[in-house]
Design a protein around this motif. Structure first.
Motif, PDB file in Angstrom:
ATOM      1  N   ILE A 117       5.864  -9.401  -3.558  1.00 18.73           N
ATOM      2  CA  ILE A 117       5.459 -10.649  -2.620  1.00 18.73           C
ATOM      3  C   ILE A 117       5.605 -10.264  -1.244  1.00 18.73           C
ATOM      4  CG2 ILE A 117       7.456 -12.008  -0.723  1.00 18.73           C
ATOM      5  CD1 ILE A 117       9.461 -11.802  -2.958  1.00 18.73           C
ATOM      6  N   ALA A 118       5.574  -8.496  -0.848  1.00 19.55           N
ATOM      7  CA  ALA A 118       5.207  -8.151   0.220  1.00 19.55           C
ATOM      8  C   ALA A 118       3.035  -7.959  -0.017  1.00 19.55           C
ATOM      9  CB  ALA A 118       5.459  -6.712   0.128  1.00 19.55           C
ATOM     10  N   ASP A 119       2.884  -8.341  -1.492  1.00 11.74           N
ATOM     11  CA  ASP A 119       1.546  -8.054  -0.940  1.00 11.74           C
ATOM     12  C   ASP A 119       0.532  -9.498  -0.162  1.00 11.74           C
ATOM     13  OD1 ASP A 119       1.470  -5.588  -2.555  1.00 11.74           O
ATOM     14  OD2 ASP A 119       0.904  -6.833  -4.603  1.00 11.74           O
ATOM     15  N   SER A 120       1.386 -10.468  -0.047  1.00  8.76           N
ATOM     16  CA  SER A 120       0.663 -11.729   0.176  1.00  8.76           C
ATOM     17  C   SER A 120       1.198 -12.093   1.551  1.00  8.76           C
ATOM     18  CB  SER A 120       0.238 -12.662  -0.754  1.00  8.76           C
ATOM     19  OG  SER A 120       2.120 -13.139  -0.871  1.00  8.76           O
ATOM     20  N   LYS A 121       2.401 -11.527   1.524  1.00  3.44           N
ATOM     21  CA  LYS A 121       3.296 -12.361   2.482  1.00  3.44           C
ATOM     22  C   LYS A 121       4.229 -11.360   3.846  1.00  3.44           C
ATOM     23  CE  LYS A 121       4.905 -16.553  -0.192  1.00  3.44           C
ATOM     24  NZ  LYS A 121       6.464 -16.986   0.296  1.00  3.44           N
ATOM     25  N   GLU A 171       0.536  -1.092  -0.161  1.00  2.57           N
ATOM     26  CA  GLU A 171      -0.280   0.390  -0.583  1.00  2.57           C
ATOM     27  C   GLU A 171       0.717   1.447   0.097  1.00  2.57           C
ATOM     28  OE1 GLU A 171      -2.595  -0.632   3.487  1.00  2.57           O
ATOM     29  OE2 GLU A 171      -3.257  -2.234   2.419  1.00  2.57           O
ATOM     30  N   TRP A 172       0.846   2.418  -0.853  1.00  3.05           N
ATOM     31  CA  TRP A 172       1.719   3.591  -0.885  1.00  3.05           C
ATOM     32  C   TRP A 172       0.706   4.249  -1.494  1.00  3.05           C
ATOM     33  CZ3 TRP A 172       2.831   6.571  -5.433  1.00  3.05           C
ATOM     34  CH2 TRP A 172       3.565   7.788  -4.728  1.00  3.05           C
ATOM     35  N   ARG A 188       0.685  -6.622   3.043  1.00  3.61           N
ATOM     36  CA  ARG A 188       0.637  -5.206   2.248  1.00  3.61           C
ATOM     37  C   ARG A 188       1.235  -4.248   2.785  1.00  3.61           C
ATOM     38  NH1 ARG A 188      -2.274  -4.612  -1.813  1.00  3.61           N
ATOM     39  NH2 ARG A 188      -3.124  -3.173  -1.778  1.00  3.61           N
ATOM     40  N   THR A 189       0.880  -4.340   4.382  1.00  2.10           N
ATOM     41  CA  THR A 189       1.879  -3.712   5.540  1.00  2.10           C
ATOM     42  C   THR A 189       3.501  -4.009   5.550  1.00  2.10           C
ATOM     43  OG1 THR A 189       0.893  -4.397   7.077  1.00  2.10           O
ATOM     44  CG2 THR A 189      -0.427  -2.076   6.065  1.00  2.10           C
ATOM     45  N   PRO A 190       4.911  -3.632   4.560  1.00  2.00           N
ATOM     46  CA  PRO A 190       5.581  -4.346   4.969  1.00  2.00           C
ATOM     47  C   PRO A 190       6.471  -3.238   6.140  1.00  2.00           C
ATOM     48  CG  PRO A 190       6.044  -3.572   3.244  1.00  2.00           C
ATOM     49  CD  PRO A 190       4.381  -3.702   3.668  1.00  2.00           C
ATOM     50  N   ALA A 191       7.139  -3.866   7.437  1.00  2.45           N
ATOM     51  CA  ALA A 191       8.252  -2.479   7.725  1.00  2.45           C
ATOM     52  C   ALA A 191       9.158  -2.847   7.600  1.00  2.45           C
ATOM     53  CB  ALA A 191       8.442  -3.745   9.433  1.00  2.45           C
TER      54      ALA A 191
END
Length: 396
Positions: A303-307, A2-3, A226-229
């Motif tokens: 990858i960050a969309d699902s993991k 998400e951006w 969807r919300t990586p750190a």
């Protein structure tokens, strides 16, 4: 990841600037003034630029539109955020690639103008019929490139400033803290949109091993699909140190190293951390570590969309991006935050600007840490009370 907010979720001040930019672009040569979307960190400059570009693409279906930016990380993020109907019609490039390709465009949208030299800005302008700029001159962090200054921009180009005043990322408290990093009076934060105040937290550790142990365990608590750190460090050598630490504690064996040369086995290297990222993404860890920036990590966005993904980046690579949770470790007294002596001599304030850029990437949670008796002198000036892990429970 998400951006970019949808067009329906833009604030009216953003919509007004988009309308003004579109009017300027379609008004004809006699009345044209180059729009410049300005504002401090967290004002949504890149978001306005992308939405303006997408609306222009709908109005001019035959036009060649190019988004030009400074870093590979922002290039990849912009490309992934475009609406599906625009992905084949809008080209996204770094400024060096655009200049070297020498392919003329009908419209150019240039982000981070404060990092571009005057000579390169002239070259870009000569390759387009009309251009929209965005940038903040307090965030100029590439002194070796001899970037154009504010006075030179306004005197050399027929620009019309469109200033964003609302803070869509920073809270009032965080804006007050980071303002201490810039010269007095140079940071006018504007009106905060987010009312929730989550104070930045500064942690002190007895050793760098203790810091790394806490960092890896803590950052995993703040990620979701969807919300990586993100973990931000000054140098690529710090990225290598943390990669080795995670590989060791997770029992993954020896990790690959970054491809620092331009060629490997005769083939041109376009993804210097490609082997590193594949190494971690193929592991069975519940949370995946990925390096993003410098031409690497575009697959990490998917990858960050699902993991659950933790992104590891340098201060320079994170320019223009933001995240829900940001960790800035290794803020030790005596450590440098800039690439070398030449950068400091060219711009004595480069360390302040770099830390300012890093700290203003946070949309909500900001964690700082150090492993020396005192933190870096710049952190000492922020008036943050150092915590230990044992006495921080009440802050969570």
């Amino acid at each position: 990841m998400e951006w970019k907010p949808s067009a329906g979720n833009l604030e009216e001040s953003q919509r007004a600037i988009i309308r003004d930019c579109l009017t300027a672009l379609q008004g004809g040569a006699q009345t044209y003034k180059m729009p410049w979307v300005s504002g401090f960190a967290g004002n949504g400059k890149s978001v306005v630029l992308v939405h303006t570009m997408e609306q222009l693409a709908d109005l001019n279906k035959s036009a060649l539109i190019v988004f030009v930016t400074f870093t590979h990380a922002l290039k990849d993020l912009i490309q992934s955020s475009l609406l599906p109907r625009h992905r084949d019609r809008i080209v996204v490039k770094t400024h060096t690639a655009f200049i070297s390709d020498k392919v003329a465009a009908d419209f150019v949208f240039l982000d981070e103008v404060q990092d571009i030299s005057k000579a390169d800005l002239i070259k870009i302008n000569n390759l387009t019929g009309a251009m929209v700029l965005a940038g903040d001159f307090s965030q100029s962090i590439y002194p070796a490139n001899k970037p154009i200054g504010l006075a030179d921009l306004t005197s050399s180009f027929n620009v019309q400033e469109h200033r964003l005043l609302k803070m869509f990322r920073l809270t009032k408290k965080l804006a007050h803290i980071v303002s201490k990093l810039l010269p007095k009076g140079s940071f006018t934060a504007g009106e905060p949109v987010r009312q929730e105040e989550v104070p930045p937290r500064l942690f002190k550790f007895e050793s760098s091993d203790d810091e790394c142990k806490w960092l890896w365990e803590e950052v995993k608590l703040w990620v979701n699909p969807r919300t990586p750190a993100v973990i931000l460090v000054p140098f690529h050598k710090n990225i290598a140190q943390f990669i080795e630490y995670v590989s060791k504690v997770e029992g993954l064996g020896n990790p690959p190293t970054r491809d620092s040369s331009k060629y490997r086995n005769g083939d041109k290297v376009t993804d210097p951390y490609g082997r590193v990222n594949r190494f971690f993404s193929s592991s069975q860890l519940d949370v995946t570590l990925q390096v993003f920036g410098s031409g690497s990590g575009v697959a990490s966005l998917a990858i960050a969309d699902s993991k659950k993904v933790v992104l590891l980046m340098t201060y320079h690579s994170v320019k223009g991006l933001d995240f829900e949770s940001v960790f800035i470790p290794m803020l030790d007294n005596g450590k440098k935050l800039y690439p070398g002596k030449e950068s400091l001599e060219t711009d004595p304030e480069i360390e302040r600007k770099l830390l300012f850029v890093a700290m203003t990437r946070s949309r909500r949670n900001l964690f700082l840490s150090f492993a020396t008796p005192q933190p870096h002198p710049l952190v000492q000036g922020l008036d943050l009370q150092p915590l230990t892990v044992d006495d921080s429970d009440s802050d969570y």
